[in-house]
Design an enzyme around this catalytic site. Structure first.
Site, PDB file in Angstrom:
ATOM      1  N   TRP A   1      31.243  47.340  34.733  1.00  0.00           N
ATOM      2  CA  TRP A   1      30.467  46.201  35.219  1.00  0.00           C
ATOM      3  C   TRP A   1      30.682  45.975  36.710  1.00  0.00           C
ATOM      4  O   TRP A   1      29.926  45.222  37.336  1.00  0.00           O
ATOM      5  CB  TRP A   1      30.822  44.932  34.438  1.00  0.00           C
ATOM      6  CG  TRP A   1      32.175  44.349  34.768  1.00  0.00           C
ATOM      7  CD1 TRP A   1      33.389  44.871  34.434  1.00  0.00           C
ATOM      8  CD2 TRP A   1      32.434  43.140  35.490  1.00  0.00           C
ATOM      9  NE1 TRP A   1      34.402  44.049  34.900  1.00  0.00           N
ATOM     10  CE2 TRP A   1      33.845  42.979  35.540  1.00  0.00           C
ATOM     11  CE3 TRP A   1      31.633  42.176  36.085  1.00  0.00           C
ATOM     12  CZ2 TRP A   1      34.450  41.900  36.183  1.00  0.00           C
ATOM     13  CZ3 TRP A   1      32.242  41.095  36.707  1.00  0.00           C
ATOM     14  CH2 TRP A   1      33.626  40.963  36.756  1.00  0.00           C
ATOM     15  N   ASP A   2      31.688  46.651  37.283  1.00  0.00           N
ATOM     16  CA  ASP A   2      31.887  46.589  38.737  1.00  0.00           C
ATOM     17  C   ASP A   2      30.576  46.847  39.474  1.00  0.00           C
ATOM     18  O   ASP A   2      30.296  46.234  40.510  1.00  0.00           O
ATOM     19  CB  ASP A   2      32.868  47.669  39.202  1.00  0.00           C
ATOM     20  CG  ASP A   2      34.197  47.644  38.495  1.00  0.00           C
ATOM     21  OD1 ASP A   2      34.277  47.092  37.382  1.00  0.00           O
ATOM     22  OD2 ASP A   2      35.159  48.196  39.040  1.00  0.00           O
TER      23      ASP A   2
ATOM     24  N   GLU B   1      41.259  39.891  32.184  1.00  0.00           N
ATOM     25  CA  GLU B   1      41.710  40.694  31.046  1.00  0.00           C
ATOM     26  C   GLU B   1      43.093  40.292  30.545  1.00  0.00           C
ATOM     27  O   GLU B   1      43.602  40.889  29.593  1.00  0.00           O
ATOM     28  CB  GLU B   1      41.686  42.175  31.424  1.00  0.00           C
ATOM     29  CG  GLU B   1      40.272  42.675  31.694  1.00  0.00           C
ATOM     30  CD  GLU B   1      40.260  44.032  32.370  1.00  0.00           C
ATOM     31  OE1 GLU B   1      41.320  44.685  32.429  1.00  0.00           O
ATOM     32  OE2 GLU B   1      39.196  44.435  32.860  1.00  0.00           O
TER      33      GLU B   1
ATOM     34  N   LYS C   1      44.574  37.499  35.575  1.00  0.00           N
ATOM     35  CA  LYS C   1      44.659  38.813  36.205  1.00  0.00           C
ATOM     36  C   LYS C   1      43.782  38.889  37.444  1.00  0.00           C
ATOM     37  O   LYS C   1      44.178  39.442  38.470  1.00  0.00           O
ATOM     38  CB  LYS C   1      44.244  39.898  35.212  1.00  0.00           C
ATOM     39  CG  LYS C   1      44.279  41.310  35.789  1.00  0.00           C
ATOM     40  CD  LYS C   1      43.915  42.355  34.752  1.00  0.00           C
ATOM     41  CE  LYS C   1      43.969  43.757  35.340  1.00  0.00           C
ATOM     42  NZ  LYS C   1      43.647  44.811  34.348  1.00  0.00           N
ATOM     43  N   GLN C   2      42.577  38.362  37.344  1.00  0.00           N
ATOM     44  CA  GLN C   2      41.623  38.430  38.443  1.00  0.00           C
ATOM     45  C   GLN C   2      40.725  37.211  38.380  1.00  0.00           C
ATOM     46  O   GLN C   2      40.613  36.553  37.348  1.00  0.00           O
ATOM     47  CB  GLN C   2      40.779  39.690  38.348  1.00  0.00           C
ATOM     48  CG  GLN C   2      39.855  39.726  37.131  1.00  0.00           C
ATOM     49  CD  GLN C   2      39.360  41.098  36.805  1.00  0.00           C
ATOM     50  OE1 GLN C   2      40.122  41.959  36.403  1.00  0.00           O
ATOM     51  NE2 GLN C   2      38.068  41.327  36.976  1.00  0.00           N
TER      52      GLN C   2
END
Length: 766
Positions: free
Chosen positions: A343-344, A470, A574-575
Site C-alpha cells: 500500500w506504500d 502494525e 509503530k508508525q
C-alpha cells in the site's frame, strides 16, 4: 562511507568494498521495468542481484508450522537476471580486482539531472601494470527494455588487456525446485544472447546484447573465443585506449524463447538505428521534463537539497515504465521485501507522482485494475462480496503469510480507491475514471458493505482490522481505515452518478447508491471523551501505555525484541496511524482537534517504520511545529542516503523517498487538494530561506515560490487556476489566468508552539 554533498550529484569519492551492498542500491539506474544496481562491472567482489526485471519473479511454497483456511500457498519473489553491463577485465594476464594490487583512485558519480552513473578508477596490478578504467551506464526512461553502457580501458605505459563482455551463460541451475534456470544462449563476435526462465512461475527473460569496439591508435584488437562467449584482446601502446560500448535489451514474459529473443533483437535494431547520441538525448529530454515539473528548490539546507533531488530521481526510476507491473516498495534497487508491491505505492508514492509524473501514477492504477479478478477471487476466499486487494504481491495474488498484518489490514483496498480519486482530482483525467475508476470503486464499495456492519443504533462499523500501525493488530474501528472506507463509499456513489452507463453495466441501481451514501455517513470514528482525543481504534486509549523506562537497545525495532502479544496490548505505535488520518482526511478534523490528537500520539509513536517521518513532518508543519517538521523531513530524506536503519543494502525505501518531496510540498508548502479545492499555506522553518516547487492542478501547472518576504504563485501552463491562499486574515481566493499568471502574497506568520515530546530515544534522526 560518506558521500559528498552537491546539489545535482551523488558522488562516492573513494571505494569501500564493505559498503558496496549499500551503494549498489543508492547508485541504481532504473526505469520501473528494468533496474541495474550500482555494482562494479567486474563483480569483484561480487554483490548479488546486479540486474532486476519487474515482471521476472518466482513462486516459493510457504512452509507454515500450522496451516489454516485461506492462507496463501506461495510467496512471490523477484529474482535477479543476467547482467548486460558485466565485464571481465584482465591486464597482462591478471584479473582486474579492486581488492588486489593498488587502487590509486576510485570515484563514482550519479548525475541526478541525467540518471547516468559514471565511474573512474586507476589501478596498478600486482605485477606492476597501471590502467585507467572509465565507465558510464544508464537505463532508458523511454525504451523500457534498454540499458546502455560504455567501458573504457587506458594503459598509460602500455599493456595487453582482455575484456569479456557479459558473463556469458550463467551456470545451470537445478530445475528440481523453484529458481531461475538458463534455457539457452548464443554468442557471436560482438553479439550475445541468454535465455532464462523461472521454474514454477514460468516467466521467461531473454537478454540480447550488441557490442561496439574501438581499438587503440597504433595498436591492435581482436575478438577471440572465450568460455561461454567471446572476448576482445588488445595490445595497447602507451596511452592506448580500448572502448567497449554495450547495448542490452531485455524481453520477458511467458512466451517461447524464440519469441522473446525476436522482441529483444527488435529493440536492439531500433536502438542501433537511432544511434547512441539520439538514445541519450531522448532519455535526457524525458528527465528534463520531469525536473521541470518535479524539482524542489531548498535554500538554507544543502544536505536536504541534494537528498530531495536524489529522492525524486529514485521515485521516477521506480515508476517511469511500470506499465503492466506496478510500483515496488524497493523499486528495482534491491531484493528487500522480496520485490513486493504494498500500500506504500498508493498511500505515499502516487500522491507525489500525480504532480511529478502523472502518467506513471495512471499506469500503476491501470495495473491495479488489471489485477481486479484476483482481488475478486480473494474476496470470495474470505467469504465476502466485491474485491479485496492483497497486502503484498507481485502478480496481484496475496502472498503474505502473516495475516494479522496483511489480510486484516484491509485499508489497502481503500488506499487504492483513494489514490484513484485523488489522481483524477489532481490531473483532471476523467477518461481514467470512466475506464477503470467505476470498476474499482463499485467492487470495493461492495466489499465494504460486506466487510462492515450496522448496529442497532445505525452506526456503521468495520471490525477485526489492522490499521497502518502494525503494533496494534486486529482491532475494531480503526479511525484511518474507517475514514477511508467512508471516502471510498462516497466516491463510489459519486462515480455511479457521473458514469451511469458504466454503473448499470455493473448492476448498480439507485438503492445500492443510497445504501453506500448512508453507510458512509454512518461510519464510526471512535473518540475518547475523557481525554478529548480521537482514538486510533475503539478502546485504544484504555490500553496500558508502554513503559519506556525498560532497557532499550538504541534504534532496534521493538518487533525484533518484544513479542507481538505484548506489542498488541499496549499503546505503542509503530508508525503514524491516527496522525496519518489527520493528514489524509484532514477535512474531518478541526484545527484544535488536530493539535490535541498530534500531542497525544507523538509521545507514543516509535517510528519503527520508514513510512512515519514524512507523515509526522506534514502534520507538524500544519500545526506550526516547523522546527520539528524540518527534522522529520530530513529524516525521511536521509533514511537511505545516511542508511539510518542499516538496511539500505536491501534496496532504497521508495515511499520514504517520495515522502521527502511530500514533506516539503504538503508540509511547508501546505498543499491540500480535496474534491477539486486547492489550498496552499506556505510557511518556512527557521533554517530555510526559500522553498520553490511546482504542482499539478486539474491538468494545469502551478509554481509556488515561498521566501521570507512572501510567496509568488505563478501559472506555468493551462488557462486558469483557482486556489485558496492561507493568509493572516484567513483564506483568500486567488485566480490565475494566462492573461494574469502571477500573484504575490505575504506568508502567514507562525508562532511555533512548544512541540510534543517523542518517546525516549526516538527523536527525529537528522
Amino acid at each position: 562511507m560518506p558521500l559528498t554533498v552537491e546539489p545535482w550529484t551523488l558522488r562516492e569519492p573513494t571505494l569501500d568494498v564493505d559498503d558496496l551492498p549499500r551503494t549498489a542500491a543508492l547508485l541504481t539506474v532504473a526505469n520501473g521495468h528494468l533496474g541495474v544496481r550500482g555494482v562494479l562491472e567486474e563483480q569483484r567482489p561480487e554483490v548479488p542481484a546486479g540486474t532486476l526485471l519487474a515482471p521476472v519473479y518466482e513462486k516459493f511454497p510457504h512452509d507454515y508450522p500450522e496451516r489454516a483456511y485461506g492462507y496463501p500457498d506461495h510467496d512471490e519473489q523477484l529474482v535477479p537476471v543476467v547482467d548486460a553491463c558485466g565485464v571481465d577485465l584482465e591486464v597482462d594476464g591478471k584479473p582486474f580486482d579492486v581488492r588486489t594490487g593498488t587502487l590509486e583512485h576510485h570515484e563514482r558519480r550519479l548525475d541526478l539531472r541525467t540518471g547516468v552513473l559514471e565511474r573512474e578508477a586507476v589501478w596498478t596490478s600486482p605485477a606492476g601494470t597501471t590502467v585507467e578504467v572509465r565507465s558510464r551506464r544508464w537505463v532508458s526512461l523511454v525504451r523500457r527494455e534498454l540499458v546502455v553502457a560504455v567501458y573504457e580501458v587506458r594503459a598509460p605505459h602500455g599493456a595487453r588487456v582482455r575484456v569479456r563482455p557479459v558473463p556469458g551463460c550463467p551456470g545451470p541451475a537445478s530445475a528440481d525446485g523453484p529458481g531461475l534456470v538458463t534455457e539457452a544462449c548464443g554468442h557471436d563476435e560482438g553479439r550475445t544472447w541468454v535465455a532464462q526462465r523461472t521454474v514454477v512461475a514460468g516467466v521467461g527473460a531473454v537478454l540480447a546484447t550488441e557490442h561496439d569496439v574501438s581499438g587503440p591508435d597504433g595498436g591492435t584488437h581482436r575478438w577471440v573465443q572465450a568460455a561461454h562467449g567471446w572476448a576482445v584482446e588488445a595490445d595497447l601502446p602507451a596511452d592506448g585506449r580500448l572502448r567497449l560500448g554495450t547495448r542490452g535489451a531485455y524481453a520477458c514474459g511467458r512466451r517461447p524463447v524464440e519469441s522473446l529473443l525476436a522482441d529483444a533483437r527488435t529493440v536492439l535494431a531500433d536502438a542501433a538505428a537511432a544511434g547512441e547520441d539520439a538514445l541519450e538525448a531522448e532519455h535526457r529530454a524525458f528527465l528534463d521534463e520531469v525536473w521541470d515539473r518535479a524539482d524542489v528548490v531548498v535554500e538554507g539546507d544543502d544536505e536536504l537539497q541534494q537528498a530531495v533531488r536524489l529522492a525524486v530521481l529514485h521515485t521516477v526510476q521506480a515508476s517511469a515504465c511500470v506499465e503492466g507491473t506496478g510500483l515496488r516498495a524497493k523499486g528495482l534497487t534491491g531484493l528487500g521485501y522480496h520485490g513486493h508491491t504494498f500500500w506504500d505505492a498508493e498511500g505515499f508514492v502516487l500522491p507525489v507522482l500525480d504532480h511529478v509524473l502523472p502518467s506513471a501514477a495512471a499506469a500503476h492504477l491501470r495495473w491495479r485494475h488489471a489485477t481486479l479478478p484476483r482481488a475478486v477471487e480473494r474476496a470470495r476466499t474470505l467469504g465476502l462480496p466485491g474485491a479485496a486487494f492483497p497486502w503484498r504481491t507481485i502478480s496481484g495474488a496475496e502472498c503474505s503469510g502473516y495475516w494479522p498484518a496483511s489480510t486484516a489490514a484491509v485499508h489497502v483496498t481503500a488506499d487504492i480507491t483513494d489514490a484513484l480519486v485523488r489522481h483524477v482530482a489532481t490531473t483532471g483525467d476523467d477518461a481514467l475514471e470512466r475506464e477503470i475508476g467505476v470498476d474499482l470503486l463499485v467492487h470495493t464499495a461492495r466489499f465494504w458493505m460486506g466487510r462492515g456492519h450496522r448496529t442497532d443504533d445505525g452506526a456503521f462499523h468495520v471490525h477485526g482490522v489492522t490499521g497502518p500501525d502494525e503494533y496494534t493488530a486486529v482491532v475494531d474501528d480503526n479511525t484511518y481505515t474507517n475514514l477511508l472506507v467512508a471516502r471510498s463509499l462516497e466516491a463510489a456513489a459519486d462515480v455511479a452518478r457521473r458514469w451511469p452507463h458504466e454503473a448499470r453495466r455493473l448492476g448498480v441501481d439507485d438503492d445500492e447508491r443510497v445504501a453506500w451514501t448512508s453507510a458512509a455517513a454512518a461510519v464510526v470514528v471512535p473518540y475518547a471523551d475523557d481525554l478529548g482525543v480521537t482514538e486510533q481504534s475503539a478502546g485504544f486509549t484504555r490500553n496500558p501505555v508502554w513503559d519506556f523506562s525498560r532497557p532499550r537497545d538504541g534504534w532496534t525495532p521493538f518487533e525484533d525484541r518484544v513479542h507481538y502479544t505484548e506489542l498488541y496490548r499496549h499503546q505503542l505505535v509503530k508508525q503514524a496511524d491516527l496522525v496519518l488520518a489527520l493528514m489524509v482526511a484532514g477535512d474531518r478534523f478541526t484545527p484544535e482537534q488536530k493539535r490535541r490528537d498530534f500531542a497525544y500520539y507523538e509521545p507514543l509513536t516509535v517510528r519503527d517504520s520508514s513510512l512515519s517521518a514524512s507523515v509526522q513532518a506534514v502534520v507538524a508543519a500544519e500545526l506550526g511545529h516547523l522546527t520539528l517538521a524540518h527534522a522529520y523531513a530530513r529524516e525521511c530524506a536521509f533514511i537511505d542516503l545516511h542508511d539510518l536503519r542499516r538496511e539500505t543494502q536491501e534496496g532504497v525505501h521508495v515511499a520514504s523517498m517520495a515522502g521527502a518531496w511530500d514533506a516539503l510540498v504538503r508540509g511547508f508548502g501546505g498543499l491540500r487538494v480535496e474534491r477539486g479545492d486547492v489550498r496552499l499555506a506556505p510557511r518556512l522553518p527557521p533554517h530555510l530561506s526559500r522553498l520553490r516547487f511546482r504542482v499539478q492542478v486539474d491538468g494545469s501547472r502551478l509554481e509556488v515560490d515561498a521566501r521570507r518576504d512572501g510567496v509568488t504563485y505563478r501559472l506555468l501552463s493551462g488557462e486558469r487556476v483557482v486556489l485558496r491562499h492561507a493568509g493572516e486574515d484567513g483564506d483568500e481566493e486567488l485566480v490565475l489566468t494566462a492573461a494574469e499568471p502571477a500573484q504575490e502574497r505575504a506568508l502567514q506568520p507562525v508562532a511555533e508552539p512548544t512541540p510534543p515530546q517523542q518517546p525516549p530515544g526516538r527523536e527525529p534522526r537528522v
